[in-house]
Scaffold this active site. Structure first.
Site, PDB file in Angstrom:
ATOM      1  N   ASN A 142      -7.506  -0.280   6.329  1.00  0.00           N
ATOM      2  CA  ASN A 142      -7.096  -0.913   7.586  1.00  0.00           C
ATOM      3  C   ASN A 142      -5.596  -1.211   7.624  1.00  0.00           C
ATOM      4  O   ASN A 142      -4.995  -1.205   8.707  1.00  0.00           O
ATOM      5  CB  ASN A 142      -7.896  -2.212   7.763  1.00  0.00           C
ATOM      6  CG  ASN A 142      -7.283  -3.129   8.791  1.00  0.00           C
ATOM      7  OD1 ASN A 142      -7.362  -2.883   9.991  1.00  0.00           O
ATOM      8  ND2 ASN A 142      -6.632  -4.193   8.326  1.00  0.00           N
TER       9      ASN A 142
ATOM     10  N   ILE B 157      -5.485  -4.232  20.961  1.00  0.00           N
ATOM     11  CA  ILE B 157      -6.260  -5.315  20.359  1.00  0.00           C
ATOM     12  C   ILE B 157      -5.350  -6.529  20.164  1.00  0.00           C
ATOM     13  O   ILE B 157      -4.239  -6.398  19.633  1.00  0.00           O
ATOM     14  CB  ILE B 157      -6.841  -4.865  18.985  1.00  0.00           C
ATOM     15  CG1 ILE B 157      -7.546  -3.499  19.104  1.00  0.00           C
ATOM     16  CG2 ILE B 157      -7.779  -5.933  18.418  1.00  0.00           C
ATOM     17  CD1 ILE B 157      -8.690  -3.428  20.074  1.00  0.00           C
TER      18      ILE B 157
ATOM     19  N   VAL C 273       0.808  -1.234   0.000  1.00  0.00           N
ATOM     20  CA  VAL C 273       0.000   0.000   0.000  1.00  0.00           C
ATOM     21  C   VAL C 273       0.840   1.283   0.000  1.00  0.00           C
ATOM     22  O   VAL C 273       0.302   2.375  -0.093  1.00  0.00           O
ATOM     23  CB  VAL C 273      -1.028   0.044   1.164  1.00  0.00           C
ATOM     24  CG1 VAL C 273      -2.114  -0.992   0.977  1.00  0.00           C
ATOM     25  CG2 VAL C 273      -0.350  -0.089   2.523  1.00  0.00           C
TER      26      VAL C 273
ATOM     27  N   TYR D  50       4.843   6.417  15.147  1.00  0.00           N
ATOM     28  CA  TYR D  50       3.604   5.738  14.719  1.00  0.00           C
ATOM     29  C   TYR D  50       2.384   6.506  15.249  1.00  0.00           C
ATOM     30  O   TYR D  50       1.401   6.712  14.520  1.00  0.00           O
ATOM     31  CB  TYR D  50       3.632   4.311  15.254  1.00  0.00           C
ATOM     32  CG  TYR D  50       2.344   3.541  15.177  1.00  0.00           C
ATOM     33  CD1 TYR D  50       1.931   2.936  13.976  1.00  0.00           C
ATOM     34  CD2 TYR D  50       1.541   3.370  16.307  1.00  0.00           C
ATOM     35  CE1 TYR D  50       0.753   2.200  13.927  1.00  0.00           C
ATOM     36  CE2 TYR D  50       0.371   2.639  16.256  1.00  0.00           C
ATOM     37  CZ  TYR D  50      -0.026   2.058  15.068  1.00  0.00           C
ATOM     38  OH  TYR D  50      -1.201   1.333  15.028  1.00  0.00           O
ATOM     39  N   ALA D  51       2.465   6.964  16.515  1.00  0.00           N
ATOM     40  CA  ALA D  51       1.350   7.714  17.114  1.00  0.00           C
ATOM     41  C   ALA D  51       1.075   8.977  16.300  1.00  0.00           C
ATOM     42  O   ALA D  51      -0.086   9.324  16.029  1.00  0.00           O
ATOM     43  CB  ALA D  51       1.668   8.065  18.566  1.00  0.00           C
TER      44      ALA D  51
ATOM     45  N   LYS E  32      -0.726   8.060  13.142  1.00  0.00           N
ATOM     46  CA  LYS E  32      -2.137   7.713  13.370  1.00  0.00           C
ATOM     47  C   LYS E  32      -2.960   8.961  13.716  1.00  0.00           C
ATOM     48  O   LYS E  32      -4.155   9.014  13.427  1.00  0.00           O
ATOM     49  CB  LYS E  32      -2.252   6.646  14.454  1.00  0.00           C
ATOM     50  CG  LYS E  32      -1.778   5.248  13.990  1.00  0.00           C
ATOM     51  CD  LYS E  32      -2.581   4.730  12.806  1.00  0.00           C
ATOM     52  CE  LYS E  32      -2.386   3.239  12.576  1.00  0.00           C
ATOM     53  NZ  LYS E  32      -3.145   2.703  11.440  1.00  0.00           N
TER      54      LYS E  32
ATOM     55  N   SER F  43      -5.677   4.971  15.598  1.00  0.00           N
ATOM     56  CA  SER F  43      -5.215   4.288  16.817  1.00  0.00           C
ATOM     57  C   SER F  43      -5.399   5.191  18.027  1.00  0.00           C
ATOM     58  O   SER F  43      -5.308   6.420  17.917  1.00  0.00           O
ATOM     59  CB  SER F  43      -3.736   3.937  16.708  1.00  0.00           C
ATOM     60  OG  SER F  43      -3.264   3.457  17.954  1.00  0.00           O
TER      61      SER F  43
HETATM   62  P1  NAI Z   1      -2.034  -7.076  11.753  1.00  0.00           P
HETATM   63  O1  NAI Z   1      -0.556  -7.038  11.753  1.00  0.00           O
HETATM   64  O2  NAI Z   1      -2.706  -8.387  11.923  1.00  0.00           O
HETATM   65  O3  NAI Z   1      -2.607  -6.417  10.421  1.00  0.00           O
HETATM   66  C1  NAI Z   1      -1.961  -5.388   9.714  1.00  0.00           C
HETATM   67  C2  NAI Z   1      -2.266  -5.558   8.248  1.00  0.00           C
HETATM   68  O4  NAI Z   1      -1.684  -4.475   7.512  1.00  0.00           O
HETATM   69  C3  NAI Z   1      -1.683  -6.859   7.700  1.00  0.00           C
HETATM   70  O5  NAI Z   1      -2.643  -7.507   6.932  1.00  0.00           O
HETATM   71  C4  NAI Z   1      -0.522  -6.368   6.830  1.00  0.00           C
HETATM   72  O6  NAI Z   1      -0.277  -7.197   5.731  1.00  0.00           O
HETATM   73  C5  NAI Z   1      -1.031  -5.009   6.376  1.00  0.00           C
HETATM   74  N1  NAI Z   1       0.093  -4.179   5.946  1.00  0.00           N
HETATM   75  C6  NAI Z   1       1.120  -3.690   6.709  1.00  0.00           C
HETATM   76  N2  NAI Z   1       2.001  -3.032   5.913  1.00  0.00           N
HETATM   77  C7  NAI Z   1       1.530  -3.120   4.643  1.00  0.00           C
HETATM   78  C8  NAI Z   1       1.988  -2.661   3.382  1.00  0.00           C
HETATM   79  N3  NAI Z   1       3.124  -1.969   3.243  1.00  0.00           N
HETATM   80  N4  NAI Z   1       1.245  -2.951   2.284  1.00  0.00           N
HETATM   81  C9  NAI Z   1       0.096  -3.644   2.396  1.00  0.00           C
HETATM   82  N5  NAI Z   1      -0.399  -4.106   3.560  1.00  0.00           N
HETATM   83  C10 NAI Z   1       0.325  -3.854   4.665  1.00  0.00           C
HETATM   84  O7  NAI Z   1      -2.499  -6.085  12.917  1.00  0.00           O
HETATM   85  P2  NAI Z   1      -3.926  -5.453  13.257  1.00  0.00           P
HETATM   86  O8  NAI Z   1      -3.921  -5.225  14.690  1.00  0.00           O
HETATM   87  O9  NAI Z   1      -5.015  -6.219  12.657  1.00  0.00           O
HETATM   88  O10 NAI Z   1      -3.797  -4.019  12.546  1.00  0.00           O
HETATM   89  C11 NAI Z   1      -4.779  -3.480  11.693  1.00  0.00           C
HETATM   90  C12 NAI Z   1      -4.770  -1.979  11.787  1.00  0.00           C
HETATM   91  O11 NAI Z   1      -5.131  -1.585  13.114  1.00  0.00           O
HETATM   92  C13 NAI Z   1      -3.413  -1.326  11.513  1.00  0.00           C
HETATM   93  O12 NAI Z   1      -3.612  -0.143  10.792  1.00  0.00           O
HETATM   94  C14 NAI Z   1      -2.898  -1.007  12.918  1.00  0.00           C
HETATM   95  O13 NAI Z   1      -1.983   0.042  12.895  1.00  0.00           O
HETATM   96  C15 NAI Z   1      -4.197  -0.651  13.601  1.00  0.00           C
HETATM   97  N6  NAI Z   1      -4.169  -0.714  15.059  1.00  0.00           N
HETATM   98  C16 NAI Z   1      -3.972  -1.886  15.729  1.00  0.00           C
HETATM   99  C17 NAI Z   1      -3.981  -1.919  17.104  1.00  0.00           C
HETATM  100  C18 NAI Z   1      -3.787  -3.164  17.907  1.00  0.00           C
HETATM  101  O14 NAI Z   1      -3.737  -3.072  19.139  1.00  0.00           O
HETATM  102  N7  NAI Z   1      -3.689  -4.344  17.313  1.00  0.00           N
HETATM  103  C19 NAI Z   1      -4.165  -0.684  17.895  1.00  0.00           C
HETATM  104  C20 NAI Z   1      -4.408   0.481  17.094  1.00  0.00           C
HETATM  105  C21 NAI Z   1      -4.399   0.453  15.738  1.00  0.00           C
END
Ligand code: NAI
Length: 262
Positions: free
Chosen positions: A92, A200, A66, A167-168, A171, A153
């Site tokens: 996402n 999460i 992305v 990162y903060a 976001k 976030s």
């Molecule tokens: P995750 O690591 O399971 O999912 C992140 C997703 O983003 C993955 O599918 C990954 O392939 C994709 N991604 C990352 N870099 C990429 C790139 N360069 N190109 C394409 N895809 C890319 O983690 P989660 O928790 O499901 O994260 C989803 C969203 O939620 C993210 O934006 C994360 O920053 C945000 N978030 C998560 C929190 C948590 O506590 N898990 C807290 C606050 C925000």
């Protein structure tokens, strides 16, 4: 099915090979949506998500980094062609990438965090915009056609912890750009909102936080536990639905009370 108005909608969910994105893709399929399951490094995860989607409806597997304009354009075009348009976009995909305090952070790290979490939203949204503008909409008596939701976030409010300040900041930009986009896209009938997750339990923290931290945060959280991917997916679904038809430029914090504000 919870939201009947979502039936038949074409939904693109970035980063849906795991965690929040995967749970969101599956939940949309349960509403009868056609779902774009996008991945970057973990194709097998995306295949598993699509398998679950296909138990309910249908979807497409999509690849793109992305951060990369050309790959994003190709991915969006592939989805729009296969689905016959785009009604709902869920930005996402995102990552902390590493923990680097400001004192020692490298410029490359800084730029990668912003490319992954902020540039990505510009690229995917801009590319999907012509399709979102053409969407027929699902809401009677309002000019709303389509919906765009960003995943921000809680760190954007708190400044983040241990090595996650950059990162903060990224976001926080996501939350602010949600407002800017909501104003710019309202005349097109596009609502734009964001969801700000707290802690999460996904691969994100498996990678970046030790088990002790998981326990500490759960103890500090007024509702007494960490969040699940489904906790976030359910709020995304609400924001995409007619139930949120008069909400735009808003964010919803989903964090069990970990961070509360007036
Ligand atoms: P995750 O690591 O399971 O999912 C992140 C997703 O983003 C993955 O599918 C990954 O392939 C994709 N991604 C990352 N870099 C990429 C790139 N360069 N190109 C394409 N895809 C890319 O983690 P989660 O928790 O499901 O994260 C989803 C969203 O939620 C993210 O934006 C994360 O920053 C945000 N978030 C998560 C929190 C948590 O506590 N898990 C807290 C606050 C925000």
């Amino acid at each position: 099915m919870i939201y009947e108005d979502l039936e038949g909608k074409k939904v693109l969910v970035t980063g849906s090979s795991s965690g929040i994105g995967s749970a969101t893709a599956v939940l949309f399929s349960r509403q009868g949506c056609f779902v774009g399951v996008h991945y970057f490094r973990t194709k097998d995860g995306a295949e598993k998500t699509l398998e679950q989607v296909k138990k309910n409806t249908d979807g497409l597997l999509l690849y793109a980094d992305v951060r990369d304009e050309k790959q994003v354009d190709e991915m969006v075009e592939q989805f729009a062609r296969g689905a016959g348009g785009i009604d709902i976009l869920i930005n996402n995909a995102g990552s902390l990438i590493d923990r680097q305090p400001f004192e020692t952070a490298t410029v490359d790290y800084h730029d990668d965090v912003y490319a992954t979490n902020v540039r990505s939203i510009l690229l995917v949204t801009r590319s999907a915009l012509p399709y979102l503008k053409k969407s027929k909409g699902n809401i009677v008596n309002t000019p709303v056609r389509s919906v765009c939701i960003h995943i921000g976030s809680v760190a954007g409010h708190t400044g983040g912890g241990n090595g996650s300040g950059i990162y903060a900041g990224a976001k926080a930009a996501v939350a602010t750009e949600t407002i800017s986009m909501a104003g710019e896209f309202a005349p097109y009938g596009i609502r734009v909102n964001s969801v700000l997750p707290g802690f999460i339990e996904t691969r994100f923290h498996e990678r970046f936080s030790p088990p002790q931290r998981w326990k500490e945060i759960a103890e500090q959280t007024p509702l007494g536990r960490n969040g699940t991917a489904e906790d976030i997916a359910k709020v995304v679904l609400f924001l995409a639905s007619e139930a949120a038809g008069f909400i735009t430029g808003e964010y919803i914090a989903v964090n069990g009370g970990l961070y509360m504000r007036a």
